[in-house]
Design a protein around this motif. Sequence first.
Motif, short mmCIF file in Angstrom:
data_model
loop_
_atom_site.label_atom_id
_atom_site.label_comp_id
_atom_site.label_asym_id
_atom_site.label_seq_id
_atom_site.Cartn_x
_atom_site.Cartn_y
_atom_site.Cartn_z
N VAL A 61 58.77 12.13 82.56
CA VAL A 61 57.95 11.88 81.23
C VAL A 61 58.29 9.97 80.69
CG1 VAL A 61 59.54 12.34 78.65
CG2 VAL A 61 59.38 13.37 80.32
N TYR A 62 58.70 9.31 81.44
CA TYR A 62 59.42 8.13 80.85
C TYR A 62 58.45 7.13 82.24
CZ TYR A 62 62.62 10.15 77.34
OH TYR A 62 63.35 10.17 76.50
N PRO A 63 57.43 6.08 81.61
CA PRO A 63 56.88 5.14 82.67
C PRO A 63 57.54 5.07 84.14
CG PRO A 63 57.25 4.36 80.50
CD PRO A 63 57.64 5.23 80.10
N GLU A 64 59.07 4.13 83.72
CA GLU A 64 59.95 3.90 84.19
C GLU A 64 59.78 5.29 85.91
OE1 GLU A 64 61.13 2.00 81.07
OE2 GLU A 64 60.77 4.24 81.42
N GLY A 65 59.64 6.36 85.64
CA GLY A 65 60.35 7.57 86.18
C GLY A 65 59.31 7.24 87.29
#
Length: 133
Positions: A61-65
């Motif tokens: 869901v988050y770009p850091e993932g």
Amino acid sequence: MDKWTDIKERLRHLGGAVKLLADGYELTLKKAHDGKKIFVIVYVNGAVEGKWTETKDEKPVYPEGRFWRPMKRAAYRKKVYAHAKRAFGKKEADRMVTPRVVGVVPTFGTEGAVVAHLKKHFPDLEIKAEEVA
């Protein structure tokens, strides 16, 4: 020596670390242990946040993932397959025991695993130059 071999070399020993730049994020890879297991942990911009583990449709869901390891799990274990097949049918039983991505985690088992993941998804990353004090 190419950058991938260099990253592996820097992470070879416990406590080894390397800083990388990928897609505008600073990644810090550190080899650590928790008393039982040795692993490589990936920090994104110096942090690890629990909300970054979320996935939707098997994508973070988050770009850091994107920089973390996808964790795959099946809804049911293989040993219930025979019972599920009789109760729900083959197609549904296959779906029940097939692993799919349920989240992403910041740890990798080996330095080779983290390098393979980064090589596949971020081939243009750079090793950050070390600052000298």
